[in-house]
Design a protein around this motif. Structure first.
Motif, PDB file in Angstrom:
ATOM      1  N   THR A  68       0.834  -1.199   0.000  1.00 27.81           N
ATOM      2  CA  THR A  68       0.000   0.000   0.000  1.00 27.81           C
ATOM      3  C   THR A  68       0.873   1.256   0.000  1.00 27.81           C
ATOM      4  OG1 THR A  68      -0.011   0.185   2.407  1.00 27.81           O
ATOM      5  CG2 THR A  68      -1.721  -1.220   1.427  1.00 27.81           C
ATOM      6  N   GLN A  69       0.225   2.365  -0.277  1.00 29.64           N
ATOM      7  CA  GLN A  69       0.919   3.670  -0.216  1.00 29.64           C
ATOM      8  C   GLN A  69       1.527   3.878   1.186  1.00 29.64           C
ATOM      9  OE1 GLN A  69       0.783   6.274  -2.638  1.00 29.64           O
ATOM     10  NE2 GLN A  69       1.331   8.057  -1.408  1.00 29.64           N
ATOM     11  N   ASP A  70       0.768   3.493   2.231  1.00 25.13           N
ATOM     12  CA  ASP A  70       1.277   3.649   3.601  1.00 25.13           C
ATOM     13  C   ASP A  70       2.519   2.802   3.835  1.00 25.13           C
ATOM     14  OD1 ASP A  70      -0.657   5.454   4.177  1.00 25.13           O
ATOM     15  OD2 ASP A  70      -1.886   4.101   5.411  1.00 25.13           O
ATOM     16  N   ASP A  71       2.510   1.561   3.290  1.00 22.83           N
ATOM     17  CA  ASP A  71       3.697   0.696   3.418  1.00 22.83           C
ATOM     18  C   ASP A  71       4.922   1.382   2.798  1.00 22.83           C
ATOM     19  OD1 ASP A  71       2.238  -1.422   4.547  1.00 22.83           O
ATOM     20  OD2 ASP A  71       1.835  -2.343   2.596  1.00 22.83           O
ATOM     21  N   TRP A  72       4.714   1.932   1.586  1.00 17.62           N
ATOM     22  CA  TRP A  72       5.833   2.599   0.893  1.00 17.62           C
ATOM     23  C   TRP A  72       6.348   3.776   1.711  1.00 17.62           C
ATOM     24  CZ3 TRP A  72       8.783   0.733  -2.713  1.00 17.62           C
ATOM     25  CH2 TRP A  72       8.279  -0.174  -3.646  1.00 17.62           C
ATOM     26  N   MET A  73       5.415   4.551   2.267  1.00 13.42           N
ATOM     27  CA  MET A  73       5.825   5.728   3.050  1.00 13.42           C
ATOM     28  C   MET A  73       6.612   5.282   4.279  1.00 13.42           C
ATOM     29  SD  MET A  73       4.718   8.059   1.179  1.00 13.42           S
ATOM     30  CE  MET A  73       4.594   9.651   1.947  1.00 13.42           C
ATOM     31  N   ARG A  74       6.171   4.169   4.892  1.00 16.47           N
ATOM     32  CA  ARG A  74       6.826   3.708   6.122  1.00 16.47           C
ATOM     33  C   ARG A  74       8.236   3.194   5.818  1.00 16.47           C
ATOM     34  NH1 ARG A  74       6.672  -0.694  10.004  1.00 16.47           N
ATOM     35  NH2 ARG A  74       5.759  -2.121   8.508  1.00 16.47           N
ATOM     36  N   VAL A  75       8.357   2.386   4.777  1.00 13.34           N
ATOM     37  CA  VAL A  75       9.663   1.774   4.525  1.00 13.34           C
ATOM     38  C   VAL A  75      10.672   2.826   4.049  1.00 13.34           C
ATOM     39  CG1 VAL A  75       9.227   0.933   2.160  1.00 13.34           C
ATOM     40  CG2 VAL A  75      10.801  -0.301   3.630  1.00 13.34           C
ATOM     41  N   PHE A  76      10.233   3.752   3.213  1.00  9.91           N
ATOM     42  CA  PHE A  76      11.162   4.813   2.797  1.00  9.91           C
ATOM     43  C   PHE A  76      11.366   5.829   3.929  1.00  9.91           C
ATOM     44  CE2 PHE A  76      12.840   4.640  -1.530  1.00  9.91           C
ATOM     45  CZ  PHE A  76      12.358   3.395  -1.884  1.00  9.91           C
ATOM     46  N   GLY A  77      10.320   6.026   4.740  1.00  9.08           N
ATOM     47  CA  GLY A  77      10.418   6.987   5.860  1.00  9.08           C
ATOM     48  C   GLY A  77      11.497   6.597   6.850  1.00  9.08           C
ATOM     49  N   VAL A  78      11.596   5.304   7.144  1.00  9.95           N
ATOM     50  CA  VAL A  78      12.617   4.847   8.103  1.00  9.95           C
ATOM     51  C   VAL A  78      13.929   4.535   7.373  1.00  9.95           C
ATOM     52  CG1 VAL A  78      13.230   3.110   9.838  1.00  9.95           C
ATOM     53  CG2 VAL A  78      10.854   3.910   9.660  1.00  9.95           C
ATOM     54  N   ASN A  79      13.861   3.677   6.355  1.00 13.84           N
ATOM     55  CA  ASN A  79      15.094   3.114   5.784  1.00 13.84           C
ATOM     56  C   ASN A  79      15.903   4.116   4.963  1.00 13.84           C
ATOM     57  OD1 ASN A  79      13.732   0.938   6.838  1.00 13.84           O
ATOM     58  ND2 ASN A  79      13.982  -0.387   5.064  1.00 13.84           N
ATOM     59  N   VAL A  80      15.242   5.130   4.417  1.00 15.30           N
ATOM     60  CA  VAL A  80      15.963   6.080   3.557  1.00 15.30           C
ATOM     61  C   VAL A  80      15.937   7.486   4.180  1.00 15.30           C
ATOM     62  CG1 VAL A  80      16.188   7.013   1.232  1.00 15.30           C
ATOM     63  CG2 VAL A  80      15.236   4.712   1.554  1.00 15.30           C
ATOM     64  N   ILE A  81      14.723   8.010   4.395  1.00 15.19           N
ATOM     65  CA  ILE A  81      14.634   9.381   4.927  1.00 15.19           C
ATOM     66  C   ILE A  81      15.180   9.420   6.359  1.00 15.19           C
ATOM     67  CG2 ILE A  81      13.038  11.287   5.445  1.00 15.19           C
ATOM     68  CD1 ILE A  81      11.261  10.147   3.123  1.00 15.19           C
ATOM     69  N   GLY A  82      14.974   8.324   7.107  1.00 16.74           N
ATOM     70  CA  GLY A  82      15.525   8.240   8.466  1.00 16.74           C
ATOM     71  C   GLY A  82      17.044   8.396   8.448  1.00 16.74           C
ATOM     72  N   TYR A  83      17.719   7.715   7.510  1.00 18.72           N
ATOM     73  CA  TYR A  83      19.179   7.837   7.412  1.00 18.72           C
ATOM     74  C   TYR A  83      19.553   9.287   7.068  1.00 18.72           C
ATOM     75  CZ  TYR A  83      20.144   2.707   7.339  1.00 18.72           C
ATOM     76  OH  TYR A  83      20.288   1.372   7.649  1.00 18.72           O
ATOM     77  N   ALA A  84      18.824   9.866   6.112  1.00 22.08           N
ATOM     78  CA  ALA A  84      19.126  11.243   5.700  1.00 22.08           C
ATOM     79  C   ALA A  84      18.893  12.209   6.864  1.00 22.08           C
ATOM     80  CB  ALA A  84      18.265  11.623   4.495  1.00 22.08           C
ATOM     81  N   ASN A  85      17.819  11.984   7.643  1.00 24.13           N
ATOM     82  CA  ASN A  85      17.557  12.838   8.817  1.00 24.13           C
ATOM     83  C   ASN A  85      18.750  12.824   9.766  1.00 24.13           C
ATOM     84  OD1 ASN A  85      14.943  13.570   8.108  1.00 24.13           O
ATOM     85  ND2 ASN A  85      13.962  11.955   9.325  1.00 24.13           N
ATOM     86  N   CYS A  86      19.266  11.623  10.025  1.00 25.33           N
ATOM     87  CA  CYS A  86      20.377  11.501  10.992  1.00 25.33           C
ATOM     88  C   CYS A  86      21.623  12.196  10.454  1.00 25.33           C
ATOM     89  CB  CYS A  86      20.663  10.030  11.295  1.00 25.33           C
ATOM     90  SG  CYS A  86      19.290   9.238  12.176  1.00 25.33           S
ATOM     91  N   VAL A  87      21.888  12.038   9.164  1.00 28.63           N
ATOM     92  CA  VAL A  87      23.061  12.708   8.585  1.00 28.63           C
ATOM     93  C   VAL A  87      22.894  14.229   8.707  1.00 28.63           C
ATOM     94  CG1 VAL A  87      24.363  13.127   6.470  1.00 28.63           C
ATOM     95  CG2 VAL A  87      23.563  10.808   6.995  1.00 28.63           C
ATOM     96  N   ARG A  88      21.730  14.726   8.315  1.00 26.56           N
ATOM     97  CA  ARG A  88      21.525  16.181   8.347  1.00 26.56           C
ATOM     98  C   ARG A  88      21.742  16.742   9.758  1.00 26.56           C
ATOM     99  NH1 ARG A  88      16.576  16.299   6.842  1.00 26.56           N
ATOM    100  NH2 ARG A  88      15.816  16.405   8.961  1.00 26.56           N
ATOM    101  N   GLU A  89      21.218  16.026  10.759  1.00 26.06           N
ATOM    102  CA  GLU A  89      21.284  16.569  12.119  1.00 26.06           C
ATOM    103  C   GLU A  89      22.679  16.461  12.739  1.00 26.06           C
ATOM    104  OE1 GLU A  89      19.032  18.504  13.227  1.00 26.06           O
ATOM    105  OE2 GLU A  89      17.658  18.037  11.574  1.00 26.06           O
ATOM    106  N   VAL A  90      23.491  15.463  12.315  1.00 27.79           N
ATOM    107  CA  VAL A  90      24.846  15.389  12.901  1.00 27.79           C
ATOM    108  C   VAL A  90      25.842  16.279  12.160  1.00 27.79           C
ATOM    109  CG1 VAL A  90      24.547  13.029  13.793  1.00 27.79           C
ATOM    110  CG2 VAL A  90      25.698  13.359  11.587  1.00 27.79           C
ATOM    111  N   LEU A  91      25.482  16.736  10.981  1.00 31.68           N
ATOM    112  CA  LEU A  91      26.451  17.481  10.166  1.00 31.68           C
ATOM    113  C   LEU A  91      27.057  18.699  10.865  1.00 31.68           C
ATOM    114  CD1 LEU A  91      25.438  17.706   6.412  1.00 31.68           C
ATOM    115  CD2 LEU A  91      27.438  16.640   7.469  1.00 31.68           C
ATOM    116  N   PRO A  92      26.247  19.562  11.504  1.00 31.56           N
ATOM    117  CA  PRO A  92      26.870  20.736  12.142  1.00 31.56           C
ATOM    118  C   PRO A  92      27.930  20.322  13.169  1.00 31.56           C
ATOM    119  CG  PRO A  92      24.480  20.988  12.047  1.00 31.56           C
ATOM    120  CD  PRO A  92      24.778  19.593  11.611  1.00 31.56           C
ATOM    121  N   SER A  93      27.636  19.273  13.939  1.00 25.24           N
ATOM    122  CA  SER A  93      28.580  18.826  14.956  1.00 25.24           C
ATOM    123  C   SER A  93      29.830  18.231  14.298  1.00 25.24           C
ATOM    124  CB  SER A  93      27.901  17.802  15.867  1.00 25.24           C
ATOM    125  OG  SER A  93      28.789  17.373  16.857  1.00 25.24           O
ATOM    126  N   MET A  94      29.642  17.414  13.272  1.00 26.98           N
ATOM    127  CA  MET A  94      30.811  16.832  12.584  1.00 26.98           C
ATOM    128  C   MET A  94      31.664  17.923  11.973  1.00 26.98           C
ATOM    129  SD  MET A  94      29.915  13.271  10.716  1.00 26.98           S
ATOM    130  CE  MET A  94      29.536  11.817  11.702  1.00 26.98           C
TER     131      MET A  94
END
Ligand SMILES: NC(=O)c1ccc[n+]([C@@H]2O[C@H](COP(=O)([O-])OP(=O)(O)OC[C@H]3O[C@@H](n4cnc5c(N)ncnc54)[C@H](O)[C@@H]3O)[C@@H](O)[C@H]2O)c1
Length: 223
Positions: A71-97
């Motif tokens: 379903t559309q919700d499944d797609w949003m969930r899997v990309f939300g965690v597995n892809v956008i989640g990784y990007a979120n973490c990179v974006r937020e640690v960047l200033p500190s790095m």
């Protein structure tokens, strides 16, 4: 070390294991698919340990199926965690790095990043995206002295694998034996064998590596 994990039990267990091994760690309940939650986790990490010089992106959800079942919700969930989640973490640690003049990022990708498997469409598409996220981040962040690499595990004995076996109604011992047959070494991998690859990529031993993928699958994907 900061353990940013959605499930309190898992997060606290991980902290315990790190402490038993002689390290120090704090658990921060985090939903990596939610940028505000990730921001709060990074703030807590900096408060606890100082600037961030290493990020390991590991959180994932396992959504399988044929394209017509997803379903559309499944797609949003899997990309939300597995892809956008990784990007979120990179974006937020960047200033500190950047403040600490560089760092290392290790993304847990998968052999599913580059092979097709039956009825695995959403998960494999998300892991394919992780491979590209890794390459593109490596290119963009090289000027900040931040190396970005990925580890691609094959079939590993983890809680997610236990759940997958249970969902298929298989006998665990038999399933572990069968899944292991795909590898040249005729066994499944252990989480520690993935951690070794992560440690290497995080360390100065890998100082000339960025944008690379290390496959740890007992040779399962070579033919
Ligand atoms: N187990 C395997 O055979 C295998 C093979 C290839 C790749 N991988 C990859 O290895 C990594 C670890 O997988 P695993 O097998 O240990 O799975 P797991 O389910 O045991 O661990 C994944 C963890 O991610 C956490 N998580 C899920 N959504 C989250 C969110 N939104 N925010 C924060 N945490 C969240 C879960 O609570 C869980 O503790 C994943 O990236 C997975 O894709 C696993």
């Amino acid at each position: 070390m900061t353990v940013a994990e959605l499930e309190e039990d898992s997060g606290r267990k991980t902290v315990e294991l790190i402490e038993q091994a002689g390290g120090t760690a704090v658990f921060v309940e985090t939903d990596t698919s939610d940028s505000a939650s990730v921001k709060a986790a990074v703030t807590a990490a900096v408060a606890a340990h100082g600037e961030v010089d290493l990020l390991v992106n590991n959180a994932a959800v396992f959504v399988f199926g044929k394209v017509e079942d997803v379903t559309q919700d499944d797609w949003m969930r899997v990309f939300g965690v597995n892809v956008i989640g990784y990007a979120n973490c990179v974006r937020e640690v960047l200033p500190s790095m950047r403040r600490s003049s560089g760092g290392a990022i290790v993304n847990i990708a998968s052999v599913s990043s580059f092979i097709a498997q039956p009825d695995f469409i959403p998960y494999n598409a998300s892991k394919g995206a992780v491979a590209q996220l890794t390459r593109c981040l490596a290119m963009d962040l090289a000027k900040d002295n931040i190396r970005v690499n990925a580890v691609c595990p094959g079939a590993i004995r983890t809680r997610a694998t236990d759940r997958h076996i249970a969902s298929l109604g298989l006998d665990p011992d038999e399933a572990y034996r069968d899944f292991g047959q795909d590898s040249m070494l005729k066994r499944m991998g252990e989480p520690e064998e993935i951690a070794s690859g992560v440690l290497f990529l995080a360390s100065d031993e890998a100082s000339f590596m960025t944008g690379a993928h290390i496959v740890i699958d007992g040779g399962a994907s070579i033919d």
